[in-house]
Design an enzyme around this catalytic site. Structure first.
Site, PDB file in Angstrom:
ATOM      1  N   HIS A  12       0.886  -1.121   0.099  1.00 47.41           N
ATOM      2  CA  HIS A  12       0.019  -0.072   0.077  1.00 47.41           C
ATOM      3  C   HIS A  12       0.879   1.253  -0.022  1.00 47.41           C
ATOM      4  CE1 HIS A  12      -0.186  -0.589   4.488  1.00 47.41           C
ATOM      5  NE2 HIS A  12       0.830   0.047   4.449  1.00 47.41           N
ATOM      6  N   HIS A  59      -1.049   5.303   9.624  1.00 44.07           N
ATOM      7  CA  HIS A  59       0.229   5.896   9.589  1.00 44.07           C
ATOM      8  C   HIS A  59       0.436   7.160  10.309  1.00 44.07           C
ATOM      9  CE1 HIS A  59       0.193   3.024   6.182  1.00 44.07           C
ATOM     10  NE2 HIS A  59       1.362   2.921   6.319  1.00 44.07           N
ATOM     11  N   HIS A 193      11.378  -3.535   2.709  1.00 40.01           N
ATOM     12  CA  HIS A 193      11.602  -2.301   2.844  1.00 40.01           C
ATOM     13  C   HIS A 193      12.082  -1.830   3.948  1.00 40.01           C
ATOM     14  CE1 HIS A 193       7.362  -1.858   3.752  1.00 40.01           C
ATOM     15  NE2 HIS A 193       7.475  -0.483   3.930  1.00 40.01           N
ATOM     16  N   GLU A 240       5.287  -5.217   8.375  1.00 39.41           N
ATOM     17  CA  GLU A 240       4.082  -5.286   7.986  1.00 39.41           C
ATOM     18  C   GLU A 240       3.499  -6.491   7.386  1.00 39.41           C
ATOM     19  OE1 GLU A 240       4.161  -0.607   6.416  1.00 39.41           O
ATOM     20  OE2 GLU A 240       4.127  -2.055   5.076  1.00 39.41           O
TER      21      GLU A 240
END
Length: 280
Positions: A12, A59, A193, A240
């Protein structure tokens, strides 16, 4: 009864939403990302569910460092698109399913999983980018959506095993809902990441693809992977991926049908992973 028919897994990345909104999806760099979702958009036209149970991480938008629930469920009738600092994305608001959400909360909490009930909550790119990737640019989203934020921002984050077990409890809750609803469950975030520190820009193609293999073939074993491996192999933000285990845990015990699989590096220094599984 309601039933979970399929699960969708996708990154996302906020930059994907920004490129999409700016009409840059046909540019060579971004086309390599968006082409992986062309099949998915066509598949969704024939497999649009009544409800999507959408797992993502907030977030620091609806929540902040002052209050961080491990698991939260959106029980409102609708959810506004959040302003993440540069104005809300120009996408439709999210229409919820309060009745099913309340039922799932009741069932899951009685199964000893503590959930935070969110009767008001704005949804950020973690929720809206997957919807754009799968549905394009509709005037309104074609189904109702239950947002389910998970804390993978601040440690301690939930373990993969905890997430996988939670998926089982969600499946039980959905199947005990006395209305014939077609439900999909989406796990979002990842893949490998890292956005900061000496390893910023880390991408682990081999580990990512092995994760996809195991998610399909041996999810119960994958659930046992400790958090330190996610961080070591997939970067600090790779944690995540435990959210994908919630969606996989909600699937049938039978081997799933693999509808679509896509992997690409890189998009905004992040590996892009995408998978669609159907219950047999």
């Amino acid at each position: 009864m309601a039933r979970i028919t399929a699960s969708v897994y996708t990154t996302h990345i906020p930059a994907i939403g920004a490129a999409f909104d700016a009409g840059r999806d046909k540019e060579p760099y971004w086309q390599k990302v968006f082409c992986g979702y062309e099949f998915s958009k066509e598949w969704m036209k024939d497999h649009t569910p009544d409800v999507i149970f959408l797992i993502y991480n907030d977030h620091a938008t609806a929540f902040s460092l002052d209050l961080i629930p491990t698991f939260a469920i959106g029980t409102a009738a609708e959810f506004k698109v959040a302003d993440e600092g540069w104005g809300p994305r120009q996408v439709p608001k999210v229409i919820g399913h309060p009745e099913l959400a309340a039922h799932i909360a009741q069932s899951v909490i009685q199964d000893d999983f503590d959930l935070t009930i969110a009767n008001k909550m704005d949804v950020d790119h973690g929720c809206t980018v997957p919807l754009s990737l799968m549905f394009g640019r509709p005037d309104s989203w074609p189904c109702r959506i239950i947002p389910f934020p998970v804390n993978v921002i601040m440690y301690p984050a939930p373990s993969g095993q905890r997430c996988f077990n939670l998926g089982h409890a969600i499946r039980k809750a959905v199947e005990s809902y006395d209305e014939p609803l077609n439900v999909q469950i989406w796990g979002t975030g990842g893949m490998s990441h890292q956005l900061q520190g000496s390893r910023a820009g880390l991408i682990n193609r081999e580990w990512d693809n092995r994760f996809l293999d195991r998610l399909i073939e041996e999810p119960a074993e994958l659930a046992k992977v400790p958090q330190v491996e996610y961080v070591r192999e997939a970067g600090s933000e790779g944690i995540e991926l435990v959210m994908w285990l919630i969606a996989r845990g909600a699937m049938s015990e039978k081997p799933p049908k693999i509808v679509h699989r896509f992997y690409h590096v890189a998009a905004s220094n992040t590996a892009v992973g995408h998978l669609i599984l159907e219950n047999q």
